[in-house]
Design a protein around this motif. Structure first.
Motif, PDB file in Angstrom:
ATOM      1  N   ARG A 218       0.838  -1.216   0.000  1.00  0.00           N
ATOM      2  CA  ARG A 218       0.000   0.000   0.000  1.00  0.00           C
ATOM      3  C   ARG A 218       0.862   1.251   0.000  1.00  0.00           C
ATOM      4  O   ARG A 218       0.543   2.234  -0.698  1.00  0.00           O
ATOM      5  N   ALA A 219       1.951   1.226   0.720  1.00  0.00           N
ATOM      6  CA  ALA A 219       2.846   2.390   0.738  1.00  0.00           C
ATOM      7  C   ALA A 219       3.451   2.638  -0.641  1.00  0.00           C
ATOM      8  O   ALA A 219       3.685   3.791  -1.022  1.00  0.00           O
ATOM      9  N   ILE A 220       3.679   1.584  -1.396  1.00  0.00           N
ATOM     10  CA  ILE A 220       4.262   1.719  -2.735  1.00  0.00           C
ATOM     11  C   ILE A 220       3.265   2.330  -3.710  1.00  0.00           C
ATOM     12  O   ILE A 220       3.598   3.235  -4.480  1.00  0.00           O
ATOM     13  N   VAL A 221       2.009   1.838  -3.698  1.00  0.00           N
ATOM     14  CA  VAL A 221       1.050   2.237  -4.736  1.00  0.00           C
ATOM     15  C   VAL A 221       0.265   3.486  -4.383  1.00  0.00           C
ATOM     16  O   VAL A 221      -0.315   4.137  -5.263  1.00  0.00           O
ATOM     17  N   GLY A 222       0.181   3.841  -3.109  1.00  0.00           N
ATOM     18  CA  GLY A 222      -0.587   5.012  -2.721  1.00  0.00           C
ATOM     19  C   GLY A 222      -2.068   4.694  -2.565  1.00  0.00           C
ATOM     20  O   GLY A 222      -2.522   3.579  -2.837  1.00  0.00           O
ATOM     21  N   PRO A 223      -2.866   5.686  -2.144  1.00  0.00           N
ATOM     22  CA  PRO A 223      -4.271   5.446  -1.792  1.00  0.00           C
ATOM     23  C   PRO A 223      -5.224   5.288  -2.970  1.00  0.00           C
ATOM     24  O   PRO A 223      -6.315   4.739  -2.804  1.00  0.00           O
ATOM     25  N   ALA A 224      -4.855   5.763  -4.174  1.00  0.00           N
ATOM     26  CA  ALA A 224      -5.789   5.762  -5.294  1.00  0.00           C
ATOM     27  C   ALA A 224      -5.754   4.472  -6.113  1.00  0.00           C
ATOM     28  O   ALA A 224      -6.514   4.322  -7.059  1.00  0.00           O
ATOM     29  N   PHE A 225      -4.904   3.556  -5.739  1.00  0.00           N
ATOM     30  CA  PHE A 225      -4.697   2.315  -6.480  1.00  0.00           C
ATOM     31  C   PHE A 225      -5.429   1.197  -5.742  1.00  0.00           C
ATOM     32  O   PHE A 225      -5.247   1.018  -4.531  1.00  0.00           O
ATOM     33  N   ASP A 226      -6.279   0.429  -6.445  1.00  0.00           N
ATOM     34  CA  ASP A 226      -6.989  -0.675  -5.803  1.00  0.00           C
ATOM     35  C   ASP A 226      -6.043  -1.866  -5.622  1.00  0.00           C
ATOM     36  O   ASP A 226      -5.400  -2.307  -6.577  1.00  0.00           O
ATOM     37  N   LEU A 227      -6.001  -2.378  -4.410  1.00  0.00           N
ATOM     38  CA  LEU A 227      -5.063  -3.444  -4.054  1.00  0.00           C
ATOM     39  C   LEU A 227      -5.856  -4.641  -3.519  1.00  0.00           C
ATOM     40  O   LEU A 227      -6.503  -4.563  -2.481  1.00  0.00           O
ATOM     41  N   PRO A 253      -7.735  -2.951   1.544  1.00  0.00           N
ATOM     42  CA  PRO A 253      -7.755  -3.864   0.389  1.00  0.00           C
ATOM     43  C   PRO A 253      -9.102  -3.816  -0.321  1.00  0.00           C
ATOM     44  O   PRO A 253     -10.159  -3.679   0.323  1.00  0.00           O
ATOM     45  N   TYR A 254      -9.059  -3.940  -1.623  1.00  0.00           N
ATOM     46  CA  TYR A 254     -10.300  -3.951  -2.411  1.00  0.00           C
ATOM     47  C   TYR A 254     -11.097  -5.199  -2.106  1.00  0.00           C
ATOM     48  O   TYR A 254     -12.327  -5.165  -2.065  1.00  0.00           O
ATOM     49  N   PHE A 255     -10.418  -6.319  -1.919  1.00  0.00           N
ATOM     50  CA  PHE A 255     -11.048  -7.530  -1.407  1.00  0.00           C
ATOM     51  C   PHE A 255      -9.987  -8.463  -0.840  1.00  0.00           C
ATOM     52  O   PHE A 255      -8.800  -8.321  -1.107  1.00  0.00           O
ATOM     53  N   ILE A 256     -10.451  -9.419  -0.033  1.00  0.00           N
ATOM     54  CA  ILE A 256      -9.621 -10.533   0.426  1.00  0.00           C
ATOM     55  C   ILE A 256     -10.145 -11.786  -0.284  1.00  0.00           C
ATOM     56  O   ILE A 256     -11.331 -12.105  -0.198  1.00  0.00           O
TER      57      ILE A 256
END
Length: 421
Positions: A218-227, A253-256
């Motif tokens: 999450r730190a790499i992609v930032g808040p606007a990227f769905d992970l 996370p967008y989903f587990i």
């Protein structure tokens, strides 16, 4: 971030003339130097080809043991209840794929109601739809009821690292996350397979490691990227799963995906009520009937039909409609080649409740089979795939690569038969 639905257009009719199926082939393919201890299932494949009487050929694939799939399609028939799927398919009318599916399902009831039997039907169904689309000079989605529901398809980058221990695994996964971000993807899935029955190379790492990897990504992609996060059925107890997910919630996370065993629907229902993270499952399920249970008893938020495993385009479309009726999202699973990606795109095109499809990027795929099998892979532009317009699935086989992977499978099969028993 998500694709906005649009009004559905008028659906295009099937070809009016009969189009008999004359021949069915199923070939086992294997990537050279296949690593049997890896979790990468794109190293093998069962590709079917279905010939119509007009000369068109439809193709399909499935994620299952390819030798088992070939047996179900090619095996000799012994009685009215034990007919091979290939024999049942020859003579059918490819202009009516849904009727073909229903006939295959009913006629294979003794050996194929679930499991590999439905996987084999799914591969054939995919090929029949491809054949029908080619004969109609239309993409498959235009033959599905309702027409287009979206202006484009958004794939997420599905990222499986190659490491043999936690340090290697973590480093490779995070490097692939950075690659996905640079490459213009809007979302990516972390395949964190480091504990449980399907851990890469038998690893058994802590839940702390899972949380740490999610936080670092999450730190790499930032808040606007769905992970997205896939843990590969690593927890046996929904309470343990809920405790770990509570620690991951701050990373949004967008989903587990697949936190629990697929048949424990009661545990899924309890977990879904305990976590703020949407719960996704369904990659291993067959037919709309199992997905009805997953949604109605398991209370998952997102269903993940694999087009080949669930029973093909016919059954994936039915699952999508059932999910839409229940207010659920559909995010198709796909981990073989661009054949499956193209099939997933057809379902996404007609499903307003499908924000993403799974996409194993060729640029970071370890398997040569994934990278080379298809000659004309669907193109991405700024992380988005255009709605397919080519006839059928819109992809063709790379003939030279096909023969090379077929030969590799034959060598493996021959060596296995010669091994002392």
């Amino acid at each position: 971030m998500h694709v906005e639905p649009r009004r559905r257009g008028k659906w295009r009719p099937f070809p009016r003339h009969l189009m008999r199926i004359e021949r069915v082939d199923c070939d086992v393919l294997l990537a050279p130097h296949c690593d049997i201890d890896s979790c990468d299932t794109s190293q093998d494949n069962a590709v079917v080809r279905v010939w119509g009487e007009d000369g068109h050929v439809g193709i399909g694939e499935v994620e299952s043991n390819p030798w088992v799939i070939r047996s179900l399609i090619d095996s000799p028939s012994s009685n009215a209840y034990s007919r091979s799927l290939g024999e049942l398919l020859v003579g059918e009318d490819a202009a009516d794929p849904r009727r073909v599916w229903d006939n295959l399902y009913r006629r294979s009831i003794l050996v194929g109601r679930r499991g590999a039997g439905i996987c084999a039907i799914g591969a054939l169904d995919m090929a029949v739809w491809d054949l029908c689309g080619k004969a109609s000079a239309a993409p498959v989605w235009k033959l599905l009821d309702g027409g287009a529901a979206q202006d484009s398809v958004v794939p997420y980058a599905s990222l499986l690292p190659a490491g043999r221990n936690l340090a290697e695994y973590r480093a490779d996964l995070l490097a692939k996350v950075e690659w996905a971000l640079r490459s213009g993807f809007r979302a990516a899935k972390l395949e964190i397979l480091i504990r449980g029955p399907f851990a890469q190379y038998g690893m058994h790492e802590s839940n702390d490691a899972i949380v740490e990897i999610v936080g670092t990504a999450r730190a790499i992609v930032g808040p606007a990227f769905d992970l997205m996060v896939d843990v590969g059925y690593c927890w046996e107890d929904w309470r343990e799963a809920a405790a770990v997910l509570e620690r991951c919630e701050r990373y949004e996370p967008y989903f587990i995906e697949t936190p629990l065993q697929p048949d424990d629907l009661g545990a899924y229902a309890r977990l879904a009520g305990m976590t703020e993270i949407p719960v996704a499952a369904g990659e291993l399920l067959q037919t709309r009937f199992e997905f009805e249970d997953l949604m109605d008893r398991g209370h998952v938020d997102i269903v993940q039909p694999d087009i080949g495993r669930v029973g093909g385009i016919t059954e994936a479309f039915r699952v999508s409609r059932l999910a839409e009726e229940r207010g659920k999202r559909v995010v198709p699973h796909c981990w073989r080649s661009a054949i499956g990606i193209a099939a997933s795109a057809q379902i996404a095109a007609v499903s307003a409740n499908c924000p993403y499809i799974e996409y194993l990027p060729a640029g970071v795929a370890e398997s040569a089979l994934r990278r080379e099998l298809v000659a004309n892979e669907p193109a991405l532009e700024r992380g988005v795939m255009a709605i397919p317009e080519a006839p059928g699935l819109g992809v063709t086989l790379n003939a030279r690569a096909f023969e090379r992977f077929k030969a590799a499978a034959l060598r493996t099969e021959t060596a296995s038969n010669l091994a002392p028993g």
